[in-house]
Design an enzyme around this catalytic site. Sequence first.
Site, PDB file in Angstrom:
ATOM      1  N   ILE A 671      21.298 -28.105 -11.143  1.00 33.93           N
ATOM      2  CA  ILE A 671      20.734 -27.041 -11.979  1.00 33.93           C
ATOM      3  C   ILE A 671      19.214 -27.095 -12.027  1.00 33.93           C
ATOM      4  CG2 ILE A 671      22.789 -26.851 -13.425  1.00 33.93           C
ATOM      5  CD1 ILE A 671      21.438 -28.570 -15.502  1.00 33.93           C
ATOM      6  N   ARG A 673      15.434 -29.189 -10.124  1.00 30.28           N
ATOM      7  CA  ARG A 673      14.842 -30.216  -9.267  1.00 30.28           C
ATOM      8  C   ARG A 673      13.365 -30.319  -9.609  1.00 30.28           C
ATOM      9  NH1 ARG A 673      16.176 -32.633  -4.243  1.00 30.28           N
ATOM     10  NH2 ARG A 673      18.180 -31.532  -4.362  1.00 30.28           N
ATOM     11  N   GLY A 674      12.906 -31.550  -9.779  1.00 29.53           N
ATOM     12  CA  GLY A 674      11.506 -31.775 -10.119  1.00 29.53           C
ATOM     13  C   GLY A 674      10.846 -32.726  -9.154  1.00 29.53           C
ATOM     14  N   GLY A 677      12.965 -36.220  -9.620  1.00 32.19           N
ATOM     15  CA  GLY A 677      14.409 -36.322  -9.686  1.00 32.19           C
ATOM     16  C   GLY A 677      15.096 -34.978  -9.619  1.00 32.19           C
ATOM     17  N   VAL A 678      16.429 -35.046  -9.625  1.00 29.56           N
ATOM     18  CA  VAL A 678      17.283 -33.870  -9.564  1.00 29.56           C
ATOM     19  C   VAL A 678      18.120 -33.831 -10.836  1.00 29.56           C
ATOM     20  CG1 VAL A 678      19.024 -32.636  -8.227  1.00 29.56           C
ATOM     21  CG2 VAL A 678      17.369 -34.109  -7.058  1.00 29.56           C
ATOM     22  N   VAL A 679      18.336 -32.629 -11.359  1.00 29.53           N
ATOM     23  CA  VAL A 679      19.109 -32.455 -12.580  1.00 29.53           C
ATOM     24  C   VAL A 679      20.434 -31.791 -12.235  1.00 29.53           C
ATOM     25  CG1 VAL A 679      19.151 -31.480 -14.911  1.00 29.53           C
ATOM     26  CG2 VAL A 679      16.986 -32.242 -13.918  1.00 29.53           C
ATOM     27  N   LYS A 694      19.897 -36.181 -15.367  1.00 22.35           N
ATOM     28  CA  LYS A 694      18.703 -36.274 -14.530  1.00 22.35           C
ATOM     29  C   LYS A 694      18.822 -37.528 -13.678  1.00 22.35           C
ATOM     30  CE  LYS A 694      13.637 -36.500 -14.781  1.00 22.35           C
ATOM     31  NZ  LYS A 694      12.462 -36.527 -15.685  1.00 22.35           N
ATOM     32  N   ASP A 791       1.308 -33.927 -21.213  1.00 21.56           N
ATOM     33  CA  ASP A 791       1.737 -33.009 -20.148  1.00 21.56           C
ATOM     34  C   ASP A 791       2.450 -31.793 -20.747  1.00 21.56           C
ATOM     35  OD1 ASP A 791       1.898 -32.150 -17.540  1.00 21.56           O
ATOM     36  OD2 ASP A 791       3.756 -33.221 -17.096  1.00 21.56           O
TER      37      ASP A 791
END
Length: 953
Positions: A671, A673-674, A677-679, A694, A791
């Site tokens: 759902i 992606r950063g 990591g991937v969620v 995550k 941030d």
Amino acid sequence: MSSRRLGSSRARGRDLAHEVKHFGGLTKHLKKIIFDSNNCLTELKTSDHFEEEVISTLVLPPVADEIVGKVTKNPPALVIFGQTYTSKATLVNKIFREDLFQIVDDSDNNKTWRAVHLKYGSQRNTRLTLTNSFELLNEEPGSPVMRNSWTGIPRVEMLVKEEHQKDACMLSATTEATLNHPLLQCKLQILVTPHNCPGISISQAYNVCTHNVLPVLLYCFDKDQLSEENLRDLQELQNCAGTLPILFVDCREPSEPLVAHRERRLVEDAHEDFDDDSAYDTDERIEGERERHNGLDARLRRRCRPTPNDRPSVIDQLSRAGFISSPEENGRMRGVLDVFTIVNQVEDLHNSAAIVQFIRRSLQYYLIRCCTAMHDLHQHCMNLFITTAFDMQRDILVTPKRIEYARQRENELFDSLKDLTNQKQEQLRSLIQSTVADMTEDLLEQAGNYRFTDLEVSQEGKIQSQKDIKRCTEQIQDLVLARLNACVVEKLIGSVELLRESFLGTLQRCLASLEKIDGDLETSTTVALRQILNAAYQVEVSVRTSSSVVRIIWERMKEFFQSIKPFKTPTRVDTEWKRKVAQTMINNLDESKLAKSICSQFRSRLNNSHESFSTSLRQLEQKHSGRLEKTEEQRMKVRKVYAPRLARLALESTSLRDMVLYGMPKLEREIGRGQYGVVYSCRSWGGVTHCAVKSVVPPDDKHWNDLAMEFHYTRSIAEHDRIVAVIGSVIDHGYGGMGCSPAVLLLMERMQRDLHTAIKANMELPERLHVALDVAEGVRYLHSLGLVHRDIKLKNVLLDKHDRGKITDLGFCKPEAMMSGSIVGTPIHMAPELFSGKYDNSVDTYAFGILLWYVCAGHVKLPQAFEQCANKDHLWTSVKKGVRPERLRPQFDDASWNLMKSSWAGEPSERPLLGEVQSKLQDIYTKALAKREAEGGGGGGAKEQQNLKSDTL
């Protein structure tokens, strides 16, 4: 039929063996956490960064330390107690699915059986051992003890002969049997307690059988009722076990043998699908097969459920005695209790799935206690680090200010006292004159009554020599001077009392705090400061303790009387003569000269004291300067070395606990992606439905440390409506195969979208402002905890199904004291001072101003001033020069534009506090709602405003 039974045996053995093997794998991870923790704590204790009383708290509590030692050093073991020998033998045979314990008939229960210890060995073998682990070698050669070829354990090796029943050694001996069995190969041991052994109580058997093992307690019965002796034994066992749960196993035969036979055939057919190659299949297959078997077992139990009047006695007895809950409650609670509330329960011998579940939960109970104890220790250390970092930072900031304050106040005191001596000389002369006038008569009376010392005076008061007359005169002079000095100085002190109270109290407290920090080094500087204060400023104490101020007055007054010529030798030294000498001295006092002399001496002493004080303060400042440099080094080491290491250990310990409690989460569709990591979505985990997972794979120690610190700060934050909650974490050590970095799975509450996506989807202005208010509230909450997010941006604001905002991604979030000045964040949202490395929580206010620009603009395009920048360096240079986003018309009204400008001001001190920002933003939001309502955009504005006010309150 035999092949079917053999296949079923292997299936059940593998099922329990899988649980024990899984427990061993988790224990291995726990041992590594404990080993790394001990190394880190040992280094901490030898680093001299903390005081001894603080270091003494960095240990596990005694109870937790004991359980951790047991879990990491001892193998798991099933310790079987029982009502009869036959019930224990039946349970052991059921576990191994072979007749290891031979049963002849009920007469076996009247015989004496010694304890049996079953463990793994490459060959089947038995031997007799004592408690001290020495093998009994006094058996005849060729006896059954030495045989290693048998199917069931020979009865003669477990049975105590009648001639040996009075031999304490033979009674306490244990039959140790080794088997090459998959269940024992997983390091599980099985201990069967002795039966009908005279002189061996339940508590003694418990102590022997649980020594050096991790016990799982089982009590089996095969009679319709428990005797009084059985109940006493159970009570004694419960007292020994303490909080450990006990599984009561009903080993009685089913009431319908034919039905039971058919059910066994059905179970065997269900288990026959297993073969040797699938003994350790994937977790998914094993779990699927286990669920299928549990379903079969449940159907079978329903079919053979006894009638209400069918043998309820034992369960009722256990319930009435308090060993278990009522039968109805026991049935309801079975299978739904969590590990923390594991309790005694009763299961049927043929319900192997429930027995395995109890053993699994008992082993989990040990692991969870250890993981919880270690995690609490890690959290204690982390809190200590943060508190220490704040103390160090405060020390670095406050100490120079204290020194400067002491210097300033001393200068003010010096100037005030100097002015006092210059202006008060005439008052001092009048003071001396009035003092002498007030006490003249009293002085004369005391002089007349004075008795000379060290002189020979006749009864008539006659003195024979001129030398004695001089000595008499001096003694009268000393008496008058002493009394005069005391009164004059007492009033002199009163004239400077106000200055003493105004300056000395605060100055002394300030210096005391500086000396306390430097208290470990009792140097000449500290001593000099105390002497200076006593000598120069604490006039009252110095005078009353015959200090140099008294001596000054004493000596000067003596000089005035040196010119007095001695009287002619009288014929009598009587009262009249003494009063006359005293009166002559008083008449010859020169008050003006005495006052001038006192002021001159006081000024001289004051100047010397001021110079000495300044010198000593400079020395103290130099010492503190060196100490503060060392303090800064310690703070950086705590922040960069110790805190990340302990945070990683805390992440590992809590992840292991979550893994034991809830298992590995099942990842579904991606759902998000950063950068790191991937969620994924997750249907349910840990009792929470619709989670987000995550998945992060840290490539090196630096990323591991950053992730661990992020998790620590996120998990340590109390639940708040404006912060995305972290549910738990799991470390997948099998990710990517051998040699690869494990994956860290962070489980969070599932949100709908982020603010960036919402703005792109044309979310209306009032709703966008509502989210901005949520962000301001969340950032204020972080600041109240001493945290700085660093941030704040659109993608770090997530929206729930009601479009309420929550802050996420605390990867850069840290307490101010733990910040090192590193340059972090998203370039467009970064305040200018971030590039200098010296900043505070006002950087979040700057970032919020940029976020508010996007919220009011209604799009996610870069501001035109930033879009022209070719790269990050160009952007940073422009920001430092004062370039900011442009004003968009007609989107920005004056109120919103002024709020943005003040929030992103170049000087941090010029930025408003977030409370003020939130208040002004509330007014902007109210106007936006009113405008939409006036334009006919909807009737829900008043309701939304009321809801927001309620949320704010």
